[in-house]
Design a protein around this motif. Structure first.
Motif, PDB file in Angstrom:
ATOM      1  N   GLY A 177      91.973  11.423  60.464  1.00 36.20           N
ATOM      2  CA  GLY A 177      90.788  12.150  60.915  1.00 36.20           C
ATOM      3  C   GLY A 177      90.218  13.051  59.848  1.00 36.20           C
ATOM      4  N   MET A 178      91.090  13.711  59.065  1.00 34.13           N
ATOM      5  CA  MET A 178      90.619  14.601  57.998  1.00 34.13           C
ATOM      6  C   MET A 178      90.037  13.834  56.821  1.00 34.13           C
ATOM      7  SD  MET A 178      93.336  17.758  57.816  1.00 34.13           S
ATOM      8  CE  MET A 178      94.805  16.735  57.836  1.00 34.13           C
ATOM      9  N   SER A 179      90.464  12.603  56.626  1.00 32.30           N
ATOM     10  CA  SER A 179      90.027  11.840  55.459  1.00 32.30           C
ATOM     11  C   SER A 179      88.716  11.087  55.683  1.00 32.30           C
ATOM     12  CB  SER A 179      91.113  10.840  55.064  1.00 32.30           C
ATOM     13  OG  SER A 179      91.333   9.884  56.097  1.00 32.30           O
ATOM     14  N   LEU A 180      88.272  10.984  56.938  1.00 29.27           N
ATOM     15  CA  LEU A 180      87.058  10.228  57.227  1.00 29.27           C
ATOM     16  C   LEU A 180      85.815  11.099  57.063  1.00 29.27           C
ATOM     17  CD1 LEU A 180      88.000   8.137  60.409  1.00 29.27           C
ATOM     18  CD2 LEU A 180      87.535   7.260  58.115  1.00 29.27           C
ATOM     19  N   PRO A 181      84.886  10.733  56.191  1.00 29.73           N
ATOM     20  CA  PRO A 181      83.618  11.483  56.099  1.00 29.73           C
ATOM     21  C   PRO A 181      82.809  11.332  57.393  1.00 29.73           C
ATOM     22  CG  PRO A 181      83.956  10.026  54.195  1.00 29.73           C
ATOM     23  CD  PRO A 181      84.967   9.636  55.209  1.00 29.73           C
ATOM     24  N   SER A 182      82.020  12.340  57.698  1.00 29.64           N
ATOM     25  CA  SER A 182      81.267  12.351  58.963  1.00 29.64           C
ATOM     26  C   SER A 182      80.285  11.187  59.037  1.00 29.64           C
ATOM     27  CB  SER A 182      80.516  13.681  59.108  1.00 29.64           C
ATOM     28  OG  SER A 182      81.418  14.753  59.201  1.00 29.64           O
ATOM     29  N   PHE A 183      79.602  10.885  57.925  1.00 31.21           N
ATOM     30  CA  PHE A 183      78.591   9.831  57.984  1.00 31.21           C
ATOM     31  C   PHE A 183      79.230   8.461  58.217  1.00 31.21           C
ATOM     32  CE2 PHE A 183      79.785   9.895  53.511  1.00 31.21           C
ATOM     33  CZ  PHE A 183      79.813   8.546  53.176  1.00 31.21           C
ATOM     34  N   PHE A 184      80.439   8.251  57.654  1.00 31.10           N
ATOM     35  CA  PHE A 184      81.122   6.981  57.859  1.00 31.10           C
ATOM     36  C   PHE A 184      81.612   6.863  59.304  1.00 31.10           C
ATOM     37  CE2 PHE A 184      84.974   4.342  57.834  1.00 31.10           C
ATOM     38  CZ  PHE A 184      84.441   3.156  57.348  1.00 31.10           C
ATOM     39  N   SER A 185      82.170   7.952  59.822  1.00 23.09           N
ATOM     40  CA  SER A 185      82.620   7.958  61.222  1.00 23.09           C
ATOM     41  C   SER A 185      81.450   7.711  62.164  1.00 23.09           C
ATOM     42  CB  SER A 185      83.281   9.299  61.555  1.00 23.09           C
ATOM     43  OG  SER A 185      84.386   9.547  60.727  1.00 23.09           O
ATOM     44  N   ALA A 186      80.297   8.309  61.855  1.00 23.29           N
ATOM     45  CA  ALA A 186      79.126   8.143  62.713  1.00 23.29           C
ATOM     46  C   ALA A 186      78.684   6.686  62.766  1.00 23.29           C
ATOM     47  CB  ALA A 186      77.987   9.033  62.209  1.00 23.29           C
ATOM     48  N   ILE A 187      78.620   6.046  61.604  1.00 23.84           N
ATOM     49  CA  ILE A 187      78.226   4.628  61.563  1.00 23.84           C
ATOM     50  C   ILE A 187      79.242   3.771  62.307  1.00 23.84           C
ATOM     51  CG2 ILE A 187      77.830   2.660  60.027  1.00 23.84           C
ATOM     52  CD1 ILE A 187      76.824   4.678  57.930  1.00 23.84           C
ATOM     53  N   LEU A 188      80.517   4.032  62.088  1.00 19.68           N
ATOM     54  CA  LEU A 188      81.585   3.248  62.708  1.00 19.68           C
ATOM     55  C   LEU A 188      81.566   3.396  64.230  1.00 19.68           C
ATOM     56  CD1 LEU A 188      84.047   1.437  62.106  1.00 19.68           C
ATOM     57  CD2 LEU A 188      85.429   3.527  62.051  1.00 19.68           C
ATOM     58  N   PHE A 189      81.470   4.622  64.709  1.00 18.00           N
ATOM     59  CA  PHE A 189      81.472   4.863  66.156  1.00 18.00           C
ATOM     60  C   PHE A 189      80.216   4.299  66.804  1.00 18.00           C
ATOM     61  CE2 PHE A 189      85.120   7.274  65.433  1.00 18.00           C
ATOM     62  CZ  PHE A 189      85.626   7.786  66.608  1.00 18.00           C
ATOM     63  N   ALA A 190      79.073   4.473  66.156  1.00 16.79           N
ATOM     64  CA  ALA A 190      77.826   3.953  66.722  1.00 16.79           C
ATOM     65  C   ALA A 190      77.880   2.436  66.853  1.00 16.79           C
ATOM     66  CB  ALA A 190      76.640   4.369  65.852  1.00 16.79           C
ATOM     67  N   TRP A 191      78.410   1.774  65.827  1.00 21.00           N
ATOM     68  CA  TRP A 191      78.501   0.304  65.861  1.00 21.00           C
ATOM     69  C   TRP A 191      79.492  -0.174  66.915  1.00 21.00           C
ATOM     70  CZ3 TRP A 191      82.959  -2.523  64.417  1.00 21.00           C
ATOM     71  CH2 TRP A 191      82.791  -3.929  64.452  1.00 21.00           C
ATOM     72  N   PHE A 192      80.669   0.466  66.964  1.00 20.96           N
ATOM     73  CA  PHE A 192      81.731  -0.039  67.832  1.00 20.96           C
ATOM     74  C   PHE A 192      81.493   0.306  69.307  1.00 20.96           C
ATOM     75  CE2 PHE A 192      86.025   0.166  69.746  1.00 20.96           C
ATOM     76  CZ  PHE A 192      86.410  -1.145  69.524  1.00 20.96           C
ATOM     77  N   PHE A 193      81.196   1.574  69.595  1.00 20.63           N
ATOM     78  CA  PHE A 193      81.111   2.014  70.992  1.00 20.63           C
ATOM     79  C   PHE A 193      79.720   1.794  71.605  1.00 20.63           C
ATOM     80  CE2 PHE A 193      84.704   4.544  69.411  1.00 20.63           C
ATOM     81  CZ  PHE A 193      85.644   4.260  70.389  1.00 20.63           C
ATOM     82  N   ALA A 194      78.676   1.766  70.772  1.00 26.68           N
ATOM     83  CA  ALA A 194      77.327   1.614  71.320  1.00 26.68           C
ATOM     84  C   ALA A 194      76.716   0.252  71.051  1.00 26.68           C
ATOM     85  CB  ALA A 194      76.414   2.702  70.760  1.00 26.68           C
ATOM     86  N   TYR A 195      77.419  -0.583  70.289  1.00 25.83           N
ATOM     87  CA  TYR A 195      76.921  -1.940  70.044  1.00 25.83           C
ATOM     88  C   TYR A 195      77.930  -2.992  70.519  1.00 25.83           C
ATOM     89  CZ  TYR A 195      75.130  -6.069  67.661  1.00 25.83           C
ATOM     90  OH  TYR A 195      74.669  -7.326  67.380  1.00 25.83           O
ATOM     91  N   VAL A 196      79.138  -2.962  69.967  1.00 20.65           N
ATOM     92  CA  VAL A 196      80.155  -3.931  70.359  1.00 20.65           C
ATOM     93  C   VAL A 196      80.558  -3.742  71.820  1.00 20.65           C
ATOM     94  CG1 VAL A 196      82.487  -4.776  69.887  1.00 20.65           C
ATOM     95  CG2 VAL A 196      80.996  -4.121  67.987  1.00 20.65           C
ATOM     96  N   LEU A 197      80.788  -2.494  72.219  1.00 19.84           N
ATOM     97  CA  LEU A 197      81.223  -2.203  73.593  1.00 19.84           C
ATOM     98  C   LEU A 197      80.089  -1.644  74.444  1.00 19.84           C
ATOM     99  CD1 LEU A 197      84.711  -0.559  72.874  1.00 19.84           C
ATOM    100  CD2 LEU A 197      84.189  -2.956  73.394  1.00 19.84           C
ATOM    101  N   LYS A 198      78.878  -1.993  74.117  1.00 22.32           N
ATOM    102  CA  LYS A 198      77.712  -1.471  74.842  1.00 22.32           C
ATOM    103  C   LYS A 198      77.799  -1.724  76.347  1.00 22.32           C
ATOM    104  CE  LYS A 198      73.372  -0.245  75.681  1.00 22.32           C
ATOM    105  NZ  LYS A 198      72.909   1.138  75.660  1.00 22.32           N
ATOM    106  N   ASP A 199      78.175  -2.938  76.756  1.00 19.04           N
ATOM    107  CA  ASP A 199      78.230  -3.269  78.180  1.00 19.04           C
ATOM    108  C   ASP A 199      79.308  -2.467  78.904  1.00 19.04           C
ATOM    109  OD1 ASP A 199      76.226  -5.108  77.786  1.00 19.04           O
ATOM    110  OD2 ASP A 199      77.605  -6.786  77.472  1.00 19.04           O
ATOM    111  N   LEU A 200      80.357  -2.098  78.182  1.00 13.19           N
ATOM    112  CA  LEU A 200      81.461  -1.358  78.800  1.00 13.19           C
ATOM    113  C   LEU A 200      81.199   0.143  78.825  1.00 13.19           C
ATOM    114  CD1 LEU A 200      84.326  -1.483  80.000  1.00 13.19           C
ATOM    115  CD2 LEU A 200      85.207  -1.262  77.665  1.00 13.19           C
TER     116      LEU A 200
END
Length: 334
Positions: free
Chosen positions: A151-174
């Motif tokens: 968690g400390m090693s992840l930059p905010s912008f990278f985490s934002a892109i990753l979370f947006a893609w995974f939770f709001a695109y891949v798992l959008k229906d869920l």
């Protein structure tokens, strides 16, 4: 003080199809034709609640009712000393809107995001730190430490892109979450604003990941240190349960380093929010700063930096007060 930076402020305000005469008038009105030292003094004069103005000359120090209202206190030579609200100038790009109104419109959204993120970091981080200390050197403890390091090693912008893609695109229906969105959104007719709390989830979680990891680590180390103190041995000798020892004695004393870290992280969140807000389309001060940087809207950038610095000072004063409540040993002597 704007003339040494890229671009012509007067040209930015008027556009590309204006005459030289109009450009000269704007430069004279806002002091862009003055030396850098004079422009700097003008800017400080605008920022100061107690400021000096000349009424007998048509230049930038003149008291202009269109800029701000002021109360005249007294007169020194040819200058009027007035009391006013700090004036942060006008936007170069947004049709002359005042910087104060732009910040007042966007700052609440950033504050909601930062408070939500820090709340997530505190609640989950303290809980994980306590469990990690109680189950020291177990699989649970090591797993929490690994997650905290990641968690400390992840930059905010990278985490934002990753979370947006995974939770709001891949798992959008869920999840039903949106990749972008603001706290308030207009309906399909563009008439009414509706509160959309689900748009807060992803940016708040992303912004809270790094402070959560720090809180977890600090809480674990501080609690382990407190559990070795003499007063804890005394409490155990009295037959108190481990839960009461941790909750009523050790936890409160272990919170000091956590509060120290959170005070710095809360101010840093305003910087991290720049990237997170831009990626998630959150209409806060961070996104406004990015837009201002792209268009060289210098008054907005300067005003936003000053507000963030002021908030940092206020937060640190507030943290000092919390210290006195947490630890009676550092209270001010009466």
């Amino acid at each position: 003080m704007f003339s040494v930076l890229p671009g012509d402020p007067a040209q930015m305000m008027l556009g590309q199809n204006q005459s030289q005469e109009q450009l000269d008038k704007v430069k004279q009105k806002y002091g862009f034709d003055q030396p850098i030292s004079v422009q700097y003094i003008y800017y400080l004069n605008d920022l100061s609640p107690l400021s000096f103005h000349k009424k007998d000359k048509d230049h930038y120090t003149s008291l202009n009712s269109e800029k701000y209202s002021a109360i005249q206190l007294f007169k020194i030579s040819s200058y009027d000393v007035v009391l006013k609200r700090p004036y942060l100038r006008e936007s170069f790009q947004q049709n002359g809107r005042s910087v104060s109104s732009i910040i007042a419109e966007t700052l609440p959204n950033t504050a909601v995001l930062a408070i939500s993120a820090i709340s997530i970091a505190l609640l989950i981080g303290i809980l994980l730190g306590v469990f990690s200390a109680i189950f020291q050197d177990t699989v649970l403890d090591k797993s929490i430490q690994i997650l905290s390091t990641l968690g400390m090693s992840l930059p905010s912008f990278f985490s934002a892109i990753l979370f947006a893609w995974f939770f709001a695109y891949v798992l959008k229906d869920l999840t039903g979450l949106n990749m972008t969105g603001n706290l308030y959104e207009l309906d399909d007719f563009g008439e009414q604003r509706h509160l959309i709390l689900k748009n807060l989830i992803l940016p708040a979680v992303v912004l809270g990941i790094r402070p959560l990891a720090v809180v977890s680590q600090l809480m674990r180390n501080a609690l382990l240190e407190q559990l070795q103190e003499d007063y804890i041995r005394t409490a155990r000798a009295k037959g108190l349960s481990e839960f009461k020892i941790i909750y009523k004695h050790a936890l409160k004393n272990a919170l000091n380093p956590v509060i120290t870290a959170i005070s710095g992280w809360f101010a840093s969140m305003l910087a991290g929010a720049v990237f997170v807000e831009y990626i998630f389309g959150w209409n806060g001060l961070g996104k406004e700063i990015v837009n201002a940087l792209e268009t060289l809207d210098l008054p907005i950038i300067m005003g936003a930096v000053l507000i963030i610095a002021l908030m940092f000072i206020i937060i640190n004063i507030f943290v000092d007060i919390i210290y006195a409540w947490l630890d009676p040993r550092i209270r001010f002597s009466t």
